[in-house]
Motif scaffolding. Structure first.
Motif: not given
Length: 505
Positions: A451-466
Motif C-alpha cells: 500500500r505504501a508503494m502504491f501511494g508513493y507511486g501515485c505521488f510521483f505521477v501527480a508531480v509529473a502531471i500536476p
C-alpha cells in the motif's frame, strides 16, 4: 470412482432450482445409519408418495449459497426464526452433500475479507465514491459546452450512469449458475472472455483507480497549502514555506497511513465522513458563489480555440470532465461484494436501496455546484482547481476566513477518504498475486509495503502531471466505456433478454 466424480460434478453445479426432498432425506438417512425406507415411510397407510410437484415442508431451511468464481462466502446469513443447530451450517448435512466449495483466497483479500455489510454501508461507500473532487471542475466543462449543451450533457450523463448502475447491481449475482461476481474484472471476464476482458477492461479499471488517486493527491496537496495559508493569514511570508510538491508529499503520507485499514468494510466509517464532508463543501461552495453574485463583465459564450482540432479536443475534454463526475462504477460490484447474500435474501435489494439514497444526494450536490458555479464565474473560472480556486481567487477578501478554512478542510478530508476506497481495488489486485502464488494471506508487513508503494507511486505521477483539469479529462475519457457502455453489453450477454423486448433496451 466414476460415480464419485459424477456426484461431485452434479453437486458443484449449484443452481437456484428447488432441491428434491427425496434425495435430501436419503442423504440424511445415510448420515444417521437409517434405511431410506424407514425414513420415507408415510405416517398414514394411504398417504400419497412424494411428488416433485408437491412442496414438502422440511424440518429445516435450505438456502442455496451463491458461489463466487473463487468459492463461497464463509459467512452465510442466518435465516430468522430458524435454530442454528438444524440449518445446513450447523448440521452434518452440508458436509455430506458438499453444496459449497470454500476457497480461502476470498477470505484473504481486502474486498471480500468481510461480508457483513448492509444498505447503510453501501450508501456510505457509494456516496463517497460518487461525489468528491470531480464536482470542483464541473463548471469548467460548461465554459466549453455552454449553458444548453452543458446542462443536457450533465443530465443525460446522470440518467444513463444511474441506469448502468442498476444493471451492475442486478448482474452481481446469478441465480442461474449460483455465481457472485465480486469484482468488475470477474464480470468482464465472464462476459467478454479471459483475453478480450484484459484488453477492454483491465487497463481502464486500473487506470480509473490509479488516476483518481493521482487526482486526489493533486487536489488534496494544493488544498492543504491553501488551508495552511488561510490559517496563518498575513504571517505566511516565510521564505522556507513548503512548495506544492512538498504539500503533495504531506498529503500522500497521510493517505498511506490511513490506507492500512485492512478491508473495504473496515473503511465504512471513513467513507461516511468522506461523503458528509463532500456534501458540506459542495453546498458551501455554490452557496458562497451565488450569494456573492456574478462577477463584473462575466460572459457565458463558450470558449473557442483558434483551430478546429483544438476545438474538437476541448469538447472531448469537457465531455471527459462530465464523465469524470460519474466515475464510481468500477467500485459498485466490489461494494456489493461486502454484503451477505442468499437465494432468499439477495444482496441486490439492500445494495440498490443504498445506491438510490446515495445518488439522490449526489444529484442535489452536482447540479447546483455546476450551474451555480458557471452562473457566478462564467468563462473566468480557472481550469486548474475549478470552483475552489475561483472562490479563493475572487472572494478571498469578501468571505470570512473561517468559511474558507472550513471549505478547504472538508476538501482535504474528503480527498483522504476517497483515496482509500479508490485504492482498494488496486490493493486487492496486488495482494491477490501473492495469495494465488503462495496459497496463504499476505503478512501484515507485506500489506504495508504494497500500500505504501502504491501511494508513493501515485505521488510521483501527480508531480509529473500536476494539472487537475488535464487529469480529470484523461480519467473521465477512459471511464466512459466502464461507466456507460460495458454494463449494457454485460446485461445482453449474461441475461440474454428477448431481442427488442423491454429488458433488451
Amino acid at each position: 470412482m466414476g460415480d464419485r466424480d459424477t456426484t461431485r460434478h452434479d453437486v458443484d453445479a449449484v443452481s437456484s432450482a428447488p432441491i428434491n426432498p427425496r434425495h435430501l432425506l436419503m442423504q440424511l438417512a445415510q448420515l444417521h445409519n437409517t434405511t431410506p425406507a424407514s425414513v420415507l415411510q408415510p405416517p398414514v397407510a394411504h398417504t400419497p408418495p412424494f411428488s416433485s410437484s408437491l412442496p414438502i415442508p422440511l424440518p429445516f431451511s435450505f438456502p442455496v449459497a451463491l458461489l463466487t468464481p473463487g468459492g463461497t462466502n464463509r459467512k452465510t446469513p442466518r435465516i430468522i426464526r430458524t435454530p442454528r443447530f438444524i440449518t445446513p451450517l450447523g448440521s452434518p448435512l452440508r458436509k455430506a452433500i458438499k453444496l459449497t466449495k470454500l476457497d480461502p483466497q476470498d477470505a484473504w483479500l481486502p474486498i471480500t475479507e468481510s461480508r457483513n455489510g448492509n444498505a447503510y454501508y453501501a450508501a456510505y461507500h457509494t456516496l463517497c465514491s460518487g461525489i468528491g473532487i470531480q464536482a470542483l471542475v464541473l463548471p469548467v466543462a460548461f465554459t466549453i459546452l455552454g449553458w444548453t449543451w452543458g446542462i443536457i450533457g450533465l443530465t443525460l450523463g446522470f440518467i444513463w450512469q444511474l441506469y448502468t448502475l442498476y444493471l451492475l447491481v442486478q448482474l452481481h449475482e446469478s441465480h442461474e449458475n449460483g455465481i457472485r461476481y465480486s469484482r468488475y474484472m470477474q464480470l468482464a471476464s465472464a462476459t467478454f472472455g479471459e483475453r478480450l476482458s484484459k484488453f477492454l477492461a483491465a487497463f481502464p479499471i486500473m487506470y480509473l483507480s490509479g488516476g483518481n488517486c493521482v487526482a486526489l493527491i493533486v487536489i488534496g496537496g494544493s488544498t492543504s497549502k491553501m488551508f495552511y495559508q488561510t490559517l496563518c493569514g498575513a504571517t505566511c511570508g516565510n521564505p522556507n514555506a513548503l512548495t506544492n510538491v512538498e504539500w503533495y508529499l504531506v498529503f500522500t503520507c497521510a493517505a498511506v497511513v490511513l490506507s492500512q485499514l485492512p478491508n473495504l468494510n473496515s473503511i465504512a466509517g471513513v467513507s461516511l465522513i468522506g461523503g458528509l464532508t463532500a456534501v458540506g463543501y459542495c453546498t458551501a461552495m455554490w452557496t458562497v458563489s451565488v450569494s456573492e453574485g456574478r462577477l463584473p463583465n462575466v460572459s457565458y459564450n463558450p470558449v473557442r480555440a483558434s483551430t478546429e482540432i483544438a476545438r474538437i479536443f476541448d469538447v472531448l475534454n469537457a465531455l471527459g470532465i462530465i464523465a469524470f463526475a460519474f466515475r464510481g462504477h468500477n467500485l459498485i460490484l466490489e461494494i456489493q461484494a461486502t454484503m451477505p447474500s442468499s437465494e432468499k435474501h439477495p444482496s441486490s435489494v439492500p445494495m440498490w436501496r443504498g445506491v438510490k439514497g446515495a445518488y439522490l444526494i449526489v444529484a442535489m450536490c452536482l447540479f447546483p455546484i455546476a450551474i451555480g458555479g458557471y452562473w457566478a464565474y462564467g468563462h473566468m473560472i480557472p481550469a486548474n482547481g475549478g470552483i475552489l480556486a475561483a472562490i479563493y481567487g475572487f472572494h478571498s477578501r469578501d468571505v470570512a476566513r473561517g468559511v474558507l478554512g472550513l471549505i478547504s478542510f472538508f476538501v482535504i478530508v474528503n480527498a483522504l477518504s476517497s483515496f482509500q476506497i479508490y485504492g482498494m481495488p488496486m490493493f486487492d489486485d496486488m495482494e491477490s498475486n501473492y495469495t494465488r502464488r503462495f496459497k496463504k494471506p499476505c503478512p501484515w508487513w507485506l500489506r504495508v509495503i504494497i500500500r505504501a508503494m502504491f501511494g508513493y507511486g501515485c505521488f510521483f505521477v501527480a508531480v509529473a502531471i500536476p494539472f487537475l483539469g488535464s487529469v480529470a479529462g484523461l480519467v473521465g475519457g477512459l471511464s466512459l466505456p466502464v461507466t456507460l457502455a460495458y454494463p449494457c453489453f454485460m446485461w445482453l450477454k449474461m441475461k440474454k433478454p428477448k431481442m427488442y423486448g423491454a429488458s433488451w433496451w
